[in-house]
Each structure stands twice: as C-alpha cells, then as structure tokens.
Motif scaffolding. Structure first.
Motif, short mmCIF file in Angstrom:
data_model
loop_
_atom_site.label_atom_id
_atom_site.label_comp_id
_atom_site.label_asym_id
_atom_site.label_seq_id
_atom_site.Cartn_x
_atom_site.Cartn_y
_atom_site.Cartn_z
N ASP A 1 0.38 -1.17 -4.27
CA ASP A 1 0.26 -2.41 -4.54
C ASP A 1 -0.39 -3.83 -4.94
OD1 ASP A 1 2.10 -4.87 -4.10
OD2 ASP A 1 1.95 -4.94 -1.72
N THR B 1 0.28 -6.82 -0.16
CA THR B 1 1.26 -7.50 1.03
C THR B 1 2.07 -5.46 1.78
OG1 THR B 1 3.01 -6.76 -0.51
CG2 THR B 1 2.25 -9.53 0.43
N SER B 2 1.51 -4.52 0.77
CA SER B 2 1.81 -3.39 1.67
C SER B 2 0.70 -2.78 1.61
CB SER B 2 2.25 -2.53 0.74
OG SER B 2 3.84 -3.17 0.44
N ASP C 1 -2.18 -0.58 0.77
CA ASP C 1 -1.44 0.32 -0.39
C ASP C 1 -2.48 0.30 -1.43
OD1 ASP C 1 0.08 1.90 -1.69
OD2 ASP C 1 1.56 1.40 -1.12
#
Length: 523
Positions: free
Chosen positions: A168, A172-173, A165
């Motif tokens: 982010d 972590t996403s 992502d």
C-alpha cells in the motif's frame, strides 16, 4: 454443572440506532461499571452496574480532529481500575465525577495505557496525508504497537505489533504481524538517565524591579558560584544614569579598572534573597554569559573589550581588547577560556571568531563571515558558531559549525546539503539558528526558527532522509500552518559529532481556524 456460572449478555448489535455499529475497546472499573466505544457513532458508553443500563457519556469530550473539526472517534480507552482514560486527536482525557478532564495534549491518535502511577502514550496515528503539506506521517520504520498491556505497573509493556502493508503506497493499510515487549531500564541500567520527566507549572519565587527612571536595558542573566560553591544569580544591565538605589540596604558599588561612576554597564550579583554586589564594568555591556560550572563570568563591552571575572565578580581573571572590531557575543569555557564573535568596524559584514585561553592569550582566530553569524559556544574540545546563509535569492539555510578551539580547523557542519530550491515541496522555508547553549547535561542546544514547516530542520543535519522532529501535540506539528509563519524551534545535538538527537517546533494556533501562527525566536 448447574449452569450457574455463565456469560451474561450486556449489549448486542444491531440494536437501536443509538448503539449501531463497530464496538471497539472494553474496560471495567472496580465498581463493575463497563466502558466501551462505538466507532460508528463516535461515542463512549458506560454500563452502570448499579442502574443496570447504558449511558452515552461523550457529551463534553473534545472529539475534534487535528484541524479542529468535529467529530472523530476515540482512538484508545484504558483504566487504572478506578478512573477511565480515553484518547482523541486532541489529547488524552480522564472521566471523573461525570466530567471529562484533559490530562495531556497531543495531535493525532495515540494508544494509551493507564496504571495506578503511570499513563503511557504510544504514537498510533493513522498515517494519512497532511491536509496542507501533502506529507505522510510515518512512524519510525512503519511499525506501531497497539492494545498495550502491563502486568506490573509499567515495568514491562506488551503490545500487538502492526506493520505498514508494503503493498500500500498510501501508508493507510496495516497488517498485524506479532506481539512485542518493551522492558523499561532500571536505575542500575546505563540507559536509565536517558528517560526524561516533564515538569509543569514553575512557580515564581522572587521578583524585583531593578531599573532607574531612564532607558535601561537588561543584557543577560546566569547562575554562577562563589569560592565556597554557593550559587549566585548574575544580572548584566545597562542603566541610563547613576546607580540604581532601590536596594535596602544598598551594597557598595564597585568600579572595575576603566569604569567610572558615570559608567552605565553593571553586573548585579545576588545571593539568596538579596543583592550582594554591584559592579560597574564599562561604559556599556553588549553581552554576558556565565560558564557551565559557574566559576567564570565573561563580559563583552561596547568598547571592544572582553572581561573575565570570577563567579562572584570579586576578581578580574583576565582582560583583552580590540581596537578595530566590535565584540557582540562571548562564551566562557569551564577552564576560563572564552570564544568571541566580533565584527570589523570598517566592514560590519565581516564576522570573526576568536578563541582565548584560560590566561587571556589568543589561541586562534578566523574570518567566519556568512550572511548572519549569531552566536557562539565553547567546551574543552569544541567551539561552535551558528547562524544562516542566504544560498539563493529566495532561500536561507541554517548554519551550525564546530571547530577545534586551538586551530579553528572545522570538525563538522550541519544542514550543509543542497536541495532543489525552486520546487515548493523541497524545503523552501527560510531556516535560521539564533542561539546556542552548551548545557550541564552535556548536550548542545539550539534555538532557531523557520518560515513555515517546509524546512530542512525536519531532517538530521547530516542526513536529509532521517527525520528528527518530535511533534506530540497541535503546537509542535506543522500541519495547517499559515503560509511562511515563523515557527520557533528547539534542537538537541550530540556535541562531539553533531548528530541531531531531537528537535521540536513551538507556536500558537488561531482558535477559529486552528491554523499555526507566528512565534519568532526573538519573542
């Protein structure tokens, strides 16, 4: 119409606390047993078709994380129709006979796919900050593939693509953004030979003792060929006194010109399962190496001589000598030329590179002095040297340089870029290269080490933003490392342009704390 064919519910949530939460992955085997994973309980469950009930089968599965701490969930579950495979942060395991067996070792999460003949592993680790380095583990391009599937035994793979992502910054996403396909090359494709297989458990076929009662030392070994193409094993050694007398029947020992019966430097030539020739070369041998094609044996003696022999040591091709310097490394080419590293007797800090042609005439020479020049290699178009330079009172930087053999004009130099040297996060680990090997597969290989994982070896030799290290298991990944532990390193490069194709650390871990510990290249 008669409602005969319908779904039958085997497991529902919420249930008892044993089964609460987050089921992911489901596979079934040919006997109709069903396997699933509970993310909340960090457990693997099996539905027994014969007993018509669920069992927790996690009991002896290694569920530790990368730091050796328990317990973390299974990342992936797959079956070949008969056997169940799961992956944890410690490796991939299979469940057979009510026991878990470790199949492969890796560090961090991987996605797995099992077929009858293959086991596929795709790096799918969650990219969290490393606990000791603060580094983020990012897959190439921020893309990974999960939920792998193959309709034809792995010739084509399909997977759900997840991309980091971009909103982010912690990596972590992930967001699902497509379906991908990977087609493996066939034997007719040029890329087919780039697929490397792994062989384990090499067996010792033959061993023998070759020493005397004194202080003997082995100098080097290699594989050469005689005039018929038969492969021979060459051993170079210095014996304390006299000729070793352990061979029965013992071959006749020969003396090369300049050697006597009291000379300590020997070459031993073995064919099949017998020593076929023993040759005294000089008073002492400092280094020996065999050419890639096996046709030439190059020897550097303690008297400053370079001796080039045929592959079976039956003929001296040419010799050269130095009166003012010590020969400490030699590298023969397939054409019979030799690259030589030498140091001045009057100033041992001065290192020289010499290149000799196939007839023994010197083509070129140059002063290549730096902090440490450790090894040399040669091809028809390149000659390489390696070592390290003390670029700062507290920092050593690796050195790999390539030259034109005839002129010693430099072609390229690796890891020759600067970093801030006084910031702990900026590549502060001392890094060295000790050995080079121009291999039969056409690649140039390096053996080196760094004092900890915070090294510029993490990067391509020309580009400090390109990562080249491969770290598939706990013994190649430098997270949780003792401070300044010396870590062994292999590197494969393209010999023509110096591009680093792959590198890998190797070291042991202390079981109690699972910390990486020292493994020096000299060991």
């Amino acid at each position: 119409p008669n409602n005969k064919f319908k779904w039958e519910l085997l497991l529902s949530t919420p249930m008892t606390p044993t089964f609460v939460g987050g089921y992911q992955w489901i596979v079934a085997t040919s006997n109709l047993d069903v396997y699933t994973v509970s993310a909340f309980n960090k457990a693997v469950f099996r539905w027994s078709h014969s007993l018509q009930r669920w069992h927790n089968i996690t009991y002896d599965l290694d569920m530790r994380n990368r730091l050796g701490r328990c317990c973390f969930t299974v990342e992936s579950l797959s079956t070949d129709g008969e056997v169940i495979y799961v992956s944890t942060e410690q490796g991939t395991f299979r469940f057979r006979g009510d026991l878990w067996e470790k199949v492969t070792a890796h560090w961090g999460n991987v996605e797995i796919l099992a077929t009858k003949n293959w086991l596929f592993e795709q790096d799918a680790r969650w990219d969290l900050p490393g606990p000791s380095s603060g580094m983020l583990f990012k897959p190439s391009g921020g893309v990974r593939y999960r939920y792998l599937h193959t309709p034809n035994e792995g010739r084509v793979l399909f997977g759900m693509r997840e991309r980091h992502d971009p909103a982010d910054p912690t990596w972590t996403s992930w967001i699902l953004d497509g379906i991908g396909r990977f087609v493996f090359p066939t034997p007719n494709d040029p890329e087919y030979n780039t697929i490397h297989t792994v062989t384990y458990n090499f067996n010792l076929e033959l061993g023998t003792y070759m020493g005397t009662s004194g202080q003997d030392s082995a100098v080097g070994a290699g594989v050469s060929k005689d005039a018929t193409g038969q492969e021979l094993v060459v051993l170079a050694a210095n014996f304390a006194s006299g000729s070793p007398s352990i061979f029965n029947p013992a071959p006749q020992t020969e003396n090369l010109p300049g050697a006597t019966d009291a000379s300590r430097g020997y070459l031993m030539i073995s064919s099949s399962q017998a020593v076929s020739r023993i040759v005294r070369v000089a008073d002492g041998i400092r280094h020996m190496r065999v050419s890639r094609n096996g046709r030439y044996i190059a020897v550097g003696t303690t008297q400053g001589n370079v001796v080039v022999l045929s592959g079976d040591a039956s003929r001296t091709v040419w010799t050269a000598s130095f009166s003012d310097r010590t020969v400490y490394r030699v590298a023969p080419s397939d054409q019979g030329g030799v690259a030589v590293l030498a140091q001045l007797n009057s100033d041992t800090s001065r290192k020289w590179l010499h290149v000799f042609g196939p007839t023994g005439s010197q083509l070129s020479s140059a002063d290549v002095t730096t902090t440490s020049v450790n090894d040399v290699a040669i091809s028809a178009t390149r000659v390489w040297i390696c070592g390290f330079a003390q670029i700062d009172p507290i920092l050593q930087r690796p050195m790999l340089r390539a030259f034109v053999p005839e002129t010693l004009q430099q072609i390229y130099s690796l890891w020759n870029f600067d970093f801030p040297t006084h910031v702990a996060t900026d590549n502060m680990a001392d890094s060295r290269i000790y050995q080079l090997h121009y291999a039969l597969d056409g690649f140039l290989y390096m053996l080196g080490e760094s004092a900890g994982g915070n090294s510029i070896f993490r990067y391509d030799g020309f580009n400090p933003s390109k990562t080249t290290l491969r770290n598939p298991d706990p013994y190649t990944t430098t997270v949780n490392t003792n401070a300044a532990a010396h870590l062994l390193l292999y590197v494969r490069t393209n010999p023509e342009n110096g591009v680093v194709l792959a590198g890998q650390y190797r070291f042991p871990r202390i079981p109690a704390l699972f910390k990486a510990n020292t493994m020096k290249s000299s060991d």
